[in-house]
Design a protein around this motif. Structure first.
Motif, short mmCIF file in Angstrom:
data_model
loop_
_atom_site.label_atom_id
_atom_site.label_comp_id
_atom_site.label_asym_id
_atom_site.label_seq_id
_atom_site.Cartn_x
_atom_site.Cartn_y
_atom_site.Cartn_z
N SER A 1 18.87 44.24 74.43
CA SER A 1 19.77 44.11 73.29
C SER A 1 19.85 45.33 72.38
CB SER A 1 19.40 42.88 72.45
OG SER A 1 19.99 41.73 72.99
N ARG A 2 18.85 46.19 72.42
CA ARG A 2 18.96 47.40 71.59
C ARG A 2 19.76 48.49 72.31
NH1 ARG A 2 14.49 49.64 68.22
NH2 ARG A 2 16.04 49.40 66.56
N LYS A 3 19.95 48.30 73.59
CA LYS A 3 20.73 49.24 74.39
C LYS A 3 22.18 48.78 74.54
CE LYS A 3 18.68 51.01 78.01
NZ LYS A 3 18.63 52.50 78.00
N HIS A 4 22.38 47.44 74.72
CA HIS A 4 23.71 46.93 75.04
C HIS A 4 24.22 45.83 74.11
CE1 HIS A 4 23.74 49.28 78.71
NE2 HIS A 4 22.60 48.74 79.10
N GLY A 5 23.45 45.47 73.09
CA GLY A 5 23.94 44.51 72.11
C GLY A 5 23.62 43.07 72.46
N SER B 1 16.48 53.02 72.36
CA SER B 1 17.33 51.94 72.86
C SER B 1 16.65 51.10 73.93
CB SER B 1 18.63 52.52 73.42
OG SER B 1 18.39 53.32 74.56
N ALA B 2 15.59 51.60 74.54
CA ALA B 2 14.90 50.82 75.58
C ALA B 2 13.85 49.88 75.00
CB ALA B 2 14.23 51.76 76.58
N PRO C 1 20.17 42.68 67.78
CA PRO C 1 20.88 43.51 68.76
C PRO C 1 21.75 44.59 68.11
CG PRO C 1 20.92 41.23 69.46
CD PRO C 1 20.31 41.24 68.08
N VAL C 2 21.85 45.72 68.78
CA VAL C 2 22.70 46.81 68.33
C VAL C 2 24.07 46.59 68.97
CG1 VAL C 2 23.01 49.31 68.21
CG2 VAL C 2 20.69 48.31 68.15
N THR C 3 24.93 45.89 68.26
CA THR C 3 26.18 45.43 68.83
C THR C 3 27.19 46.56 69.01
OG1 THR C 3 28.04 43.89 68.55
CG2 THR C 3 27.08 44.81 66.55
#
Length: 485
Positions: A170-174, A262-263, A376-378
């Motif tokens: 979720s930190r890579k792809h939301g 991001s991982a 998450p990084v949306t």
């Protein structure tokens, strides 16, 4: 007399004549898919709900479709049958009563629709809407692929994806819903449509967070991501002031945009049971790297040991899931979001929790989990109204599990009081964010209003377009509805 009629008579006190007739007609039209109270299939479905509150509800019958055509037939029948109400369930992990079950109505148990296939280029996973992610991951492992699904066993695709979905990636792809190419949906009319960015795009966007307000999803077309081994660690610590201080400093530092990786996904857990307080950290790194340096501040805190492994997603999910019970007697959950503050604020949040939570010390079977994790990084393709690309949103999940319904009022009162105080602290220091994450929320939280008036209006417009008679607003009562009664 037919066996199903005997079952219906046994449940007549809570099942209307309309529902009883609908069950009977459905059983005749689609044989072998309907089960009644006290049957083996019915009891197995009810007993598989995660919370006691959902297991307490008794539908007049349970319908278990195996195809989109059968779902369409069901919708056409139920909408022409008086006032019969229905619920739709996947994994059955939402805690509050009526989320995915219905007393006296018809519950649609989607779990037989659990197919998985890959596109020719292996970039899209076509997933039956009743699939459970912990059953899907092992099928993707031979391809070194994964999808953005649940992190513990038993999480179903339907509610998880439509409510957002927080994953290892979720930190890579939301959010999981940020990564849906398309949905196959049965509308209230029984019509089957496909919603994607190029076809019924308004419905496609509305389903990215809009939950069960628009139809019954029968298939998700999800992005498939390359992933072989990932790193997982779960460390426990003594509950001391120095450990709490070190964890607060480490987490605040981890969440600073300058340190974003991001991982790297994780959860910092503070918990309380009848035996006392505890602290643990679960850390996940979605690359084949052991002991990533991004977690050094956590792993260097004196600890009691735990798991540290490079493993495939399916094994990580099963290993992490051992920390949680398969079901709970009673459960209650609240959530909120804030911008990453200094370590001192994290300590104040924990102190509020610590001071008040001991009021529950005599509650039988108590387990209270106070979880801090990155939100998450949306990428912004959802209805949440969050800032795309923002890396320092923090999400709280406070969950209570306990044994007896007689403690419901006390547990809910204490948890609500804690959250009220914590939100007040964050609001006064300007860290609180007006967003409630649907999948962690209680029905008492006014989720949809926190996504912004503009987004709520868009959701309402899509509902009126695709469900003009409001079937999913009135006949399917579970979930967060778009229109106030």
């Amino acid at each position: 007399m037919y066996p199903f009629a005997l079952c219906l008579l046994a449940a007549v006190s809570s099942v209307s004549a309309s529902t009883a007739q609908t069950c009977k007609t459905l059983d005749a039209k689609i044989p072998g898919r309907v089960s009644y109270p006290d049957s083996t299939a019915y009891n197995a479905s009810i007993s598989s709900y995660y919370s006691g509150q959902e297991r307490d509800l008794n539908p007049g019958c349970i319908f278990r479709p195996t195809s989109t055509s059968e779902v369409s037939q069901f919708i056409k029948l139920v909408t022409s049958s008086g006032n019969t109400q229905f619920a739709v369930r996947g994994g059955g992990h939402t805690l509050w009563p009526g989320a995915a079950n219905v007393d006296g109505g018809i519950t649609v148990d989607m779990r037989a629709m659990n197919s998985l296939s890959l596109s020719e280029d292996h970039k899209i996973a076509h997933l039956g809407a009743g699939a459970v992610f912990s059953d899907i991951y092992p099928q993707l492992t031979p391809y070194n692929l994964t999808v953005m699904g649940g992190r513990v066993p038993g999480i179903g695709a339907g509610g998880f994806v439509t409510g957002g979905g927080i994953t290892f990636l979720s930190r890579k792809h939301g959010f999981s819903c940020d990564n849906v190419y398309g949905y196959e949906v049965v509308l209230a009319s029984g019509k089957v449509v496909y919603a994607s960015q190029s076809s019924n795009s308004d419905l496609w966007l509305a389903l990215k967070g809009g939950s069960n307000n628009f139809g019954i999803i029968t298939r998700f077309d999800l992005a498939a991501f390359p992933l072989g081994n990932m790193w997982y660690s779960d460390l426990s610590y003594n509950y001391t002031d120095s450990v709490l201080s070190a964890n607060a400093k480490a987490f605040s530092k981890f969440m600073k945009p300058a340190n974003y990786d991001s991982a790297a996904m994780m959860g910092m857990f503070v918990y309380y049971t009848n035996q006392g307080f505890g602290v643990s950290n679960a850390m996940w790194y979605v690359e084949d790297v052991a002991n990533p340096k991004v977690y050094d501040a956590f792993t260097q805190i004196p600890n009691l040991g735990g798991v540290s492994e490079l493993a495939t997603v399916d094994k990580v999910v099963n290993d992490f899931g051992q920390n949680l019970p398969a079901t709970t007697g009673r459960s209650y959950q609240l959530t909120f979001t804030f911008n990453n503050p200094p370590a001192s604020v994290y300590l104040q949040l924990i102190q509020i929790w610590e001071k008040r939570i001991t009021a529950l010390s005599k509650v039988e079977g108590l387990f209270i989990e106070f979880l801090f994790q990155p939100q998450p990084v949306t990428n912004g393709t959802n209805m949440f109204g969050l800032t795309p690309g923002k890396t320092d949103y923090v999400l709280i999940d406070m969950t209570a599990a306990y044994d007896n319904a007689s403690d419901d009022a006390l547990v809910e009162s204490v948890i609500n009081d804690i959250v009220k105080q914590q939100r007040a602290l964050l609001k006064s220091s300007k860290y609180l964010v007006d967003f409630i994450y649907l999948n962690y929320a209680d029905i008492s939280q006014n989720v949809l209003s926190t996504w912004g008036a503009g987004n709520l209006a868009k959701l309402q417009a899509v509902s009126k377009k695709y469900d003009p008679k409001g079937v999913f607003q009135t006949r399917s009562p579970g979930g967060y509805k778009l229109f106030k009664k």
